[in-house]
Write an enzyme that holds these catalytic residues in place. Structure first.
Site, PDB file in Angstrom:
ATOM      1  N   TYR A 111     -23.110 -59.030   2.018  1.00 47.85           N
ATOM      2  CA  TYR A 111     -23.747 -58.616   3.268  1.00 47.85           C
ATOM      3  C   TYR A 111     -25.270 -58.734   3.154  1.00 47.85           C
ATOM      4  O   TYR A 111     -25.856 -58.397   2.134  1.00 47.85           O
ATOM      5  CB  TYR A 111     -23.422 -57.155   3.555  1.00 47.85           C
ATOM      6  CG  TYR A 111     -21.986 -56.883   3.944  1.00 47.85           C
ATOM      7  CD1 TYR A 111     -21.339 -57.642   4.919  1.00 47.85           C
ATOM      8  CD2 TYR A 111     -21.292 -55.836   3.349  1.00 47.85           C
ATOM      9  CE1 TYR A 111     -20.024 -57.355   5.281  1.00 47.85           C
ATOM     10  CE2 TYR A 111     -19.988 -55.537   3.711  1.00 47.85           C
ATOM     11  CZ  TYR A 111     -19.355 -56.307   4.684  1.00 47.85           C
ATOM     12  OH  TYR A 111     -18.077 -56.012   5.039  1.00 47.85           O
TER      13      TYR A 111
ATOM     14  N   LYS B  65     -16.050 -27.110 -11.908  1.00 47.02           N
ATOM     15  CA  LYS B  65     -16.229 -27.290 -10.467  1.00 47.02           C
ATOM     16  C   LYS B  65     -16.413 -28.778 -10.166  1.00 47.02           C
ATOM     17  O   LYS B  65     -16.629 -29.577 -11.082  1.00 47.02           O
ATOM     18  CB  LYS B  65     -17.445 -26.483  -9.998  1.00 47.02           C
ATOM     19  CG  LYS B  65     -18.773 -26.998 -10.561  1.00 47.02           C
ATOM     20  CD  LYS B  65     -19.916 -26.029 -10.321  1.00 47.02           C
ATOM     21  CE  LYS B  65     -21.220 -26.602 -10.838  1.00 47.02           C
ATOM     22  NZ  LYS B  65     -22.275 -25.570 -10.962  1.00 47.02           N
TER      23      LYS B  65
END
Ligand SMILES: *Cc1c(COP(=O)(O)O)cnc(C)c1O
Length: 382
Positions: free
Chosen positions: A274, A38
């Protein structure tokens, strides 16, 4: 070598098969192994993992019907277990060897509608709620569900449960009590069917590693197949029991690599990225990497994690951006544009583990791996 993208994930087929071998040597010889694939095979690439281990495991286990179809497309012809909720509209193009873990009458209705529409009656495994209070039916409702399945001409061929806290503690009393409730439910199903259910399963990786009493006929192993212990506690539990852990020398299968996109010189006093969260204290050379949090490299790695360049672990500096990350490679000789840097995995003597990154990000190896972007190319190696 043909390149795919500016960053990609190498998945070692050899490591995956080695890990299957480790699991085979640990679990009982009569117990089948389901590879849990999965979440894009815990970030490793469903297609690549199925191709790598399809010949060495007995089952594949997935969450959705769509994943079951992907397992078939990848070439696996054996039984597939769908473990999550399946609404009726998700049922198409599934063959008789796709089994469904069922917790509700509504899903039995969906399976019956699919059988009426397409003539394919998918086999049912009952999911038993034994203390996790997630999916599952209470043991006392097993007769109701068996009769509901029979009324819809669906076969109940299996029974399963899932542990709540086996990875979280050295005290396995609760897990053992879940196992007790599960055994009772298996007894109820046996009486209802008049025979032993063919498929009985409870174990995830931690149980498959630690509890022979949870073997039954099948184990559902995810994280260990990819080369990771489920947790520190699981490893410690093994050590307390066995004194050593060499028998379980799991090999991480995944290496995430990025090409250096630019070398950027920063003068002393210059700030990076940033928010200007990192300041160069000396003339600094940065490797600008074309990978960021949108790709699954957590933003929390900024000013915390290391990447490996020319076999040396070097710090990530400044904030991780959406698609760009900077690393301080001042002390790395001869690194240039287009060279490979490792974000996760080994290069030379240095290694960055999923466990380290997960800890820095305040999460677990499972989440870190499962969130690696499916957009990133996967390359199956050895
Ligand atoms: C994901 C999952 C597993 C696999 O767990 P691991 O700890 O990765 O081995 C097993 N069973 C169920 C029901 C799951 O959802």
């Amino acid at each position: 070598m043909k390149r795919t993208g500016t960053h990609w994930i190498d998945v070692s087929g050899g490591a995956l098969r080695h890990n299957v071998g480790v699991l085979r040597s640990v679990v009982g010889s009569g117990t089948a192994i389901a590879a849990v694939v999965k979440a894009n095979a815990y970030g490793h690439g469903l297609d690549e993992v199925v191709r790598a281990v399809g010949g060495t495991v007995d089952w594949m286990a997935v969450h959705t019907a769509a994943e079951a179809r992907a397992v078939r497309s990848a070439g696996f012809a054996g039984p597939v277990l769908v473990m999550g909720f399946v609404p009726e509209w998700e049922l198409f193009d599934l063959d008789l060897d796709v089994h469904v873990l069922v917790s509700t009458v509504e899903v039995l209705d969906a399976l019956a509608a699919y059988r009426d529409r397409e003539g394919v009656a998918l086999p049912v495994h009952l999911k038993i709620e034994t203390g996790t209070h997630r999916q599952g039916v209470k043991p006392e409702r097993v007769p109701d569900l068996v009769r509901a399945a029979a009324a819809r001409r669906l076969d109940v061929v299996g029974i399963a449960t899932h542990f709540a806290n086996i990875e979280d503690t050295l005290n396995h009393e609760f897990a053992l009590s879940q196992l007790e409730r599960f055994r009772e439910a298996v007894g109820v199903l046996r009486r209802e069917l008049g025979e032993e259910p063919p498929f009985v399963h409870a174990a995830c990786s931690a149980a498959a590693l630690l509890f022979r009493e949870a073997d039954f006929t099948l184990v559902r192993t995810g994280i260990s197949l990819y080369g990771h212990w489920p947790s520190r506690e699981t490893r410690l539990s093994w050590l307390l029991e066995h004194g050593r852990s060499e028998e379980v020398a799991l090999r991480p299968a995944l290496t995430w690599k990025a090409l250096v996109g630019q070398i950027q010189d920063v003068p002393a006093g210059g700030t990076v990225g940033y928010g200007r969260t990192w300041t160069a204290l000396r003339p600094t050379r940065l490797a600008v990497l074309p990978v960021g949090y949108a790709d699954g490299y957590p933003r929390a790695m900024g000013n915390r994690a290391r990447v490996v360049a020319n076999g040396a672990a070097v710090p990530v500096v400044g904030r991780v951006c959406m698609n760009i990350t900077m690393a301080d490679v001042t002390d790395v000789e001869g690194l240039g544009v287009g060279d490979e840097v490792v974000l996760l995995g080994r290069q030379g003597d240095a290694e960055v583990t999923a466990e380290t990154l997960a800890e820095l990000a305040g999460t677990i190896n499972y989440e870190l791996l499962a969130r690696l972007s499916p957009e990133t190319p996967r390359v199956l190696v050895d």
